[in-house]
Design a protein around this motif. Structure first.
Motif, mmCIF file in Angstrom:
data_model
loop_
_atom_site.group_PDB
_atom_site.id
_atom_site.type_symbol
_atom_site.label_atom_id
_atom_site.label_comp_id
_atom_site.label_asym_id
_atom_site.label_seq_id
_atom_site.Cartn_x
_atom_site.Cartn_y
_atom_site.Cartn_z
ATOM 1 N N UNK A 118 0.923 -1.154 -0.134
ATOM 2 C CA UNK A 118 -0.133 -0.014 0.191
ATOM 3 C C UNK A 118 0.877 1.369 0.003
ATOM 4 N N UNK A 119 1.971 1.408 0.635
ATOM 5 C CA UNK A 119 2.995 2.385 0.720
ATOM 6 C C UNK A 119 3.483 2.509 -0.408
ATOM 7 N N UNK A 120 3.901 1.312 -1.263
ATOM 8 C CA UNK A 120 4.489 1.546 -2.676
ATOM 9 C C UNK A 120 3.535 1.986 -3.723
ATOM 10 N N UNK A 121 2.220 1.660 -3.486
ATOM 11 C CA UNK A 121 1.166 2.253 -4.427
ATOM 12 C C UNK A 121 0.741 3.547 -4.133
ATOM 13 N N UNK A 122 1.305 4.542 -3.137
ATOM 14 C CA UNK A 122 0.899 5.551 -2.643
ATOM 15 C C UNK A 122 -0.230 5.823 -1.877
ATOM 16 N N UNK A 123 -0.750 4.732 -1.311
ATOM 17 C CA UNK A 123 -1.833 4.955 -0.487
ATOM 18 C C UNK A 123 -1.806 5.260 0.886
ATOM 19 N N UNK A 124 -0.433 5.818 1.412
ATOM 20 C CA UNK A 124 -0.124 6.232 2.436
ATOM 21 C C UNK A 124 1.442 6.268 2.987
ATOM 22 N N UNK A 125 1.806 6.776 3.948
ATOM 23 C CA UNK A 125 3.048 6.561 4.601
ATOM 24 C C UNK A 125 3.031 5.776 5.505
ATOM 25 N N UNK A 126 4.157 4.834 6.298
ATOM 26 C CA UNK A 126 3.981 4.149 7.544
ATOM 27 C C UNK A 126 5.468 4.082 7.973
ATOM 28 N N UNK A 127 5.267 3.907 9.334
ATOM 29 C CA UNK A 127 6.611 3.856 10.247
ATOM 30 C C UNK A 127 7.005 2.164 10.275
ATOM 31 N N UNK A 128 7.974 2.216 9.752
ATOM 32 C CA UNK A 128 8.557 0.790 9.389
ATOM 33 C C UNK A 128 10.072 0.290 9.953
ATOM 34 N N UNK A 129 10.398 -0.749 10.537
ATOM 35 C CA UNK A 129 11.741 -1.047 10.848
ATOM 36 C C UNK A 129 12.697 -1.117 9.695
ATOM 37 N N UNK A 130 13.700 -0.606 9.839
ATOM 38 C CA UNK A 130 14.587 -0.087 8.621
ATOM 39 C C UNK A 130 14.844 -1.371 7.734
ATOM 40 N N UNK A 131 14.981 -2.403 8.468
ATOM 41 C CA UNK A 131 15.706 -3.504 7.491
ATOM 42 C C UNK A 131 14.419 -4.602 7.473
ATOM 43 N N UNK A 132 13.345 -4.090 7.443
ATOM 44 C CA UNK A 132 12.146 -4.956 7.259
ATOM 45 C C UNK A 132 11.677 -4.354 5.690
ATOM 46 N N UNK A 133 12.129 -3.392 5.278
ATOM 47 C CA UNK A 133 11.679 -2.788 3.831
ATOM 48 C C UNK A 133 12.243 -3.952 2.905
ATOM 49 N N UNK A 134 11.308 -4.402 2.039
ATOM 50 C CA UNK A 134 11.450 -5.414 0.860
ATOM 51 C C UNK A 134 11.176 -5.010 -0.349
ATOM 52 N N UNK A 135 10.470 -3.853 -0.504
ATOM 53 C CA UNK A 135 10.237 -3.270 -1.925
ATOM 54 C C UNK A 135 11.292 -2.287 -2.262
ATOM 55 N N UNK A 136 11.992 -2.335 -3.466
ATOM 56 C CA UNK A 136 12.817 -1.307 -3.962
ATOM 57 C C UNK A 136 11.857 -0.251 -4.362
ATOM 58 N N UNK A 137 10.823 -0.193 -4.650
ATOM 59 C CA UNK A 137 10.194 0.974 -5.288
ATOM 60 C C UNK A 137 9.629 1.866 -3.756
ATOM 61 N N UNK A 138 10.106 1.527 -2.670
ATOM 62 C CA UNK A 138 9.695 2.300 -1.532
ATOM 63 C C UNK A 138 11.104 2.970 -0.933
#
Length: 296
Positions: free
Chosen positions: A230-250
């Motif tokens: 949802x973050x990738x698709x522009x539906x909002x921002x989110x607080x996430x652990x740094x090393x949990x990010x999986x999408x390169x588009x984020x």
């Protein structure tokens, strides 16, 4: 029939000499002879023909030799496996991974562990933060990768692995991309995707309440993959652990005022004796290079 009889038969079939077969088996010749006779009685036929010093294997013996060899191989396998299990060389470990911990850090460490301990099988379980203590104390899990920034459970032992910053994640091209770091106040002004398993969720709510800020929550989810999509698709921002990010588009930036971070740890039941394989995993995780240079 017992394993010794099988062992005696195979030695005699190889040597065709009662004396040498007894020496190979470290028994007296009369003991080996009696064991072979008992085996022949049990099987209902002669296994060897004896003519003075000359010994010949019978057709029955030839027919059964392959089966006896299989039994002996199984005997060796059973003893080797039992020794390996009791020494911790062979084991199955059930390991929990808290659902908010990114997989690529943990799997990289586990890969190096498995290369060094190929006879240890690891089953990974996706677990929620609140379920970890009960799963460990019940024995359903041997250990768990978890993260917290508050009081530890009194019956668990924690091995600290690394510190992980929380970041604000946003789609490519977002206004936050022009900033070096993002204040928590600024996040409140954005459309927000709420991570229901976030360890800092309640603290963020209390922070916004103290500063009379209203969070614009568009979506809520327990699923980390859905949140990032949802973050990738522009539906909002989110607080996430740094090393949990999986999408390169984020894209992402550090959070300031206040900064947020958590300790990633490995938890086990606090007891004096633990299985050898689990002890090896703890030692490996402790010595593993979790340096920032490798994680960035």
């Amino acid at each position: 029939m017992d394993f010794n009889q099988v062992r005696y038969f195979l030695a005699l079939a190889d040597t065709l000499n009662f004396t040498r077969a007894a020496e190979q088996c470290y028994v007296s010749q009369p003991a080996l002879t009696q064991a072979i006779k008992r085996l022949e009685v049990e099987l209902g036929g002669e296994l060897f023909l004896r003519d003075g010093r000359y010994t010949e294997i019978t057709e029955l013996g030839k027919s059964l030799r392959g089966y006896f060899e299989q039994i002996d191989r199984t005997r060796h396998l059973v003893r080797t496996t039992a020794k390996a299990v009791t020494s911790g060389e062979i084991a199955e470990l059930n390991i929990g991974v808290m659902c908010t911990i990114g997989p690529w850090l943990i799997t990289a460490m586990l890969d190096t562990f498995q290369i060094q301990h190929p006879m240890v099988s690891i089953v990974l379980h996706d677990v929620t933060p609140e379920s970890i203590p009960s799963l460990l104390l019940s024995g359903a899990l041997d250990g768990a990768f978890c993260a917290h920034h508050n009081s530890p459970h009194s019956q668990l032992r924690y091995v600290e692995l690394f510190e992980e910053a929380m970041v604000v994640a946003f789609p490519l091209g977002h206004a936050f991309a022009k900033m070096d770091a993002v204040p928590l106040r600024a996040i409140a002004k954005q459309r927000y995707v709420d991570r229901l398993h976030c360890e800092f969720r309640q603290e963020m709510i209390e922070f916004y309440d103290r500063h009379d800020l209203q969070q614009d929550v568009a979506f809520r989810s327990q699923r980390e993959d859905w949140i990032q999509s949802m973050v990738r698709d522009g539906m909002g921002v989110s607080v996430i652990p740094r090393f949990s990010l999986l999408h390169t588009e984020i894209d992402h930036r550090p959070i300031i005022d206040p900064p947020l971070s958590r300790r990633v740890e490995f938890a086990v039941v606090n007891q004096t004796e633990i299985p050898p394989a689990l002890d090896e995993l703890i030692e490996h995780a402790t010595k593993y290079d979790w340096s920032v240079s490798k994680l960035s």
